[in-house]
Design a protein around this motif. Structure first.
Motif, PDB file in Angstrom:
ATOM      1  N   ASN A  31       0.831  -1.187   0.000  1.00  0.00           N
ATOM      2  CA  ASN A  31       0.000   0.000   0.000  1.00  0.00           C
ATOM      3  C   ASN A  31       0.875   1.249   0.000  1.00  0.00           C
ATOM      4  O   ASN A  31       1.736   1.401   0.856  1.00  0.00           O
ATOM      5  N   THR A 185      -7.050  -0.886 -11.122  1.00  0.00           N
ATOM      6  CA  THR A 185      -6.809  -1.127  -9.695  1.00  0.00           C
ATOM      7  C   THR A 185      -5.580  -2.040  -9.564  1.00  0.00           C
ATOM      8  O   THR A 185      -5.178  -2.707 -10.530  1.00  0.00           O
ATOM      9  N   ALA A 186      -5.026  -2.081  -8.352  1.00  0.00           N
ATOM     10  CA  ALA A 186      -3.873  -2.951  -8.101  1.00  0.00           C
ATOM     11  C   ALA A 186      -4.277  -4.420  -8.261  1.00  0.00           C
ATOM     12  O   ALA A 186      -3.481  -5.252  -8.716  1.00  0.00           O
ATOM     13  N   ASP A 202      -0.016  -0.168  -4.427  1.00  0.00           N
ATOM     14  CA  ASP A 202      -1.461   0.063  -4.460  1.00  0.00           C
ATOM     15  C   ASP A 202      -1.737   1.514  -4.072  1.00  0.00           C
ATOM     16  O   ASP A 202      -1.404   1.922  -2.965  1.00  0.00           O
ATOM     17  N   GLY A 203      -2.344   2.261  -4.993  1.00  0.00           N
ATOM     18  CA  GLY A 203      -2.701   3.651  -4.692  1.00  0.00           C
ATOM     19  C   GLY A 203      -4.182   3.877  -4.891  1.00  0.00           C
ATOM     20  O   GLY A 203      -4.614   4.988  -5.141  1.00  0.00           O
ATOM     21  N   GLY A 204      -4.973   2.804  -4.805  1.00  0.00           N
ATOM     22  CA  GLY A 204      -6.419   2.931  -4.991  1.00  0.00           C
ATOM     23  C   GLY A 204      -6.780   2.948  -6.465  1.00  0.00           C
ATOM     24  O   GLY A 204      -5.911   2.889  -7.331  1.00  0.00           O
TER      25      GLY A 204
END
Ligand code: TXA
Ligand code: MG
Length: 366
Positions: A31, A185-186, A202-204
């Motif tokens: 994240n 998305t991731a 993961d950045g949304g």
């Protein structure tokens, strides 16, 4: 990096050297934000270390997720092609975070330089890729041997922080297997590339959802090679001149694919995508396919949902073009996952973002 992998792929680079890519990597998902929404500097630093070491790190941008490698390292860039199973004649966009981009291009002509600077000032960071003559520091495989390079400054805090922490420009195509829809998305990235890349930040979900507009400044007049997140209208406003959109030609083998986003079947889900004129047309076609015992997925807007009540599987997007752009690829992936054999969607109007949406729909349906 290079190892006796269980499923080890190999490929040739320009010099004829065979290299191996490990395809059973333990892909890390990290994240990029702390719980309070602050950038996780240590995580960014870790991804930057992967980039500097010649590895592959996927990261969020405002358009779609990118699969990044050090743009100045031809061996690292070669791994992108292998991981994505991307043809070597499809050039990769170089992502930058500051004014140093001018050194990566060779905009020898004053008018070209002026247009590039005006667009960079007005539209970067943002969903615009500028195609300029390639500068000497960019390895040939980044541009698929073309003498032009695509440059973009993404408008996403994670992407910008990663480029800055890496200290190098980052070459990054969309982080999907070649020919699949781009990941927003991731989780989409992992679905396509787990085991084939080192890390995913993961950045949304991506806020725009379709790829950048690719604008070629090397010709007699500026020309859009791929419509995208920045509208033609906005480009014309900044340049104070008309901007054309390159018309698709029938594929010509001898040509070194000047804009491979131009491949007809591209950005495609697994199911067959059918473009419908309006809601009645969509409902009629649904009935016809259902009668053939095909599993039909509906990719519809909120405005259509009452007319389509109870018809499953369905994925409902917002009504505005910006919402359709943002949710389109996720919708295709969701309906694929729900086992749809056919996906029905209604045409959108071709203004603003609608130009990019219509382009992707047409190609997904090709
Ligand atoms: O929004 C985006 O552009 C995303 C994010 C990650 O930045 N990237 C992306 O990259 O969509 P990709 O590789 O999936 O599509 C890049 C397309 C190429 O297929 C080609 O059409 C065009 O950009 N392109 C890149 N470099 C070029 C060049 N030197 N000359 C002509 N076209 C180029
Ligand atoms: Mg792509």
């Amino acid at each position: 990096m290079v190892a006796e992998a269980r499923h080890s792929g190999f490929f040739c680079v320009g010099s004829g050297v065979i290299r191996h890519l490990q395809l059973n990597l333990d892909t890390q998902l990290l994240n990029a934000f702390l719980p309070d929404g602050i950038l996780a500097d240590e995580i960014i630093a870790k991804a930057a270390e992967v980039i500097r070491a010649g590895g592959l790190a996927a990261f969020p941008t405002e358009t779609v997720y990118g699969l990044g490698a050090n743009a100045l390292d031809g061996n690292a860039v070669a791994k992108i092609f292998e991981a994505k199973q991307r043809p070597l004649n499809d050039p990769i966009i170089v992502h930058v975070a500051d004014g140093a981009w001018e050194e990566l291009a060779d905009a020898h002509n004053a008018e070209m330089r002026q247009m590039a600077r005006a667009l960079a000032r007005a539209c970067w960071p943002g969903p615009l890729t500028l195609v300029l003559p390639r500068g000497g520091r960019i390895p040939a495989n980044v541009t698929a041997g073309l003498d032009k390079v695509g440059l973009r400054m993404p408008a996403h805090p994670v992407a910008l922080a990663l480029i800055r922490a890496s200290g190098v420009p980052i070459a990054a195509p969309s982080a999907n297997r070649f020919g699949h829809t781009s990941p927003t998305t991731a989780a989409h990235v992992l679905d396509d590339l787990r085991g084939r890349i080192d890390l995913v930040l993961d950045g949304g979900p991506a806020s725009i959802g379709v790829e950048s507009t690719v604008l070629d400044l090397t010709g007699a007049a500026p020309q859009i090679l791929r419509p995208g997140g920045l509208s033609r209208e906005r480009l014309e406003e900044v340049l104070a001149r008309p901007v054309s959109i390159r018309q698709r030609q029938t594929p010509n083998q001898s040509e070194a694919m000047p804009a491979p986003g131009m491949l007809e079947r591209h950005y495609a889900p697994g199911a067959k995508l059918i473009l419908c004129k309006d809601t009645p047309d969509l409902l009629a076609r649904r009935e016809a396919y259902a009668a053939q015992k095909l599993r039909v997925g509906l990719l519809i807007t909120q405005a259509q949902s009452a007319a389509c009540a109870g018809l499953t599987p369905q994925f409902v997007m917002g009504n505005a073009l910006a919402e359709i752009a943002r949710e389109l690829y996720a919708g295709m992936r969701a309906l694929d996952a729900a086992g749809a054999q056919v996906i029905l969607i209604t045409q959108v109007e071709r203004t603003g973002l609608g130009e990019a949406i219509a382009d992707r729909l047409r190609r997904a349906a090709a």
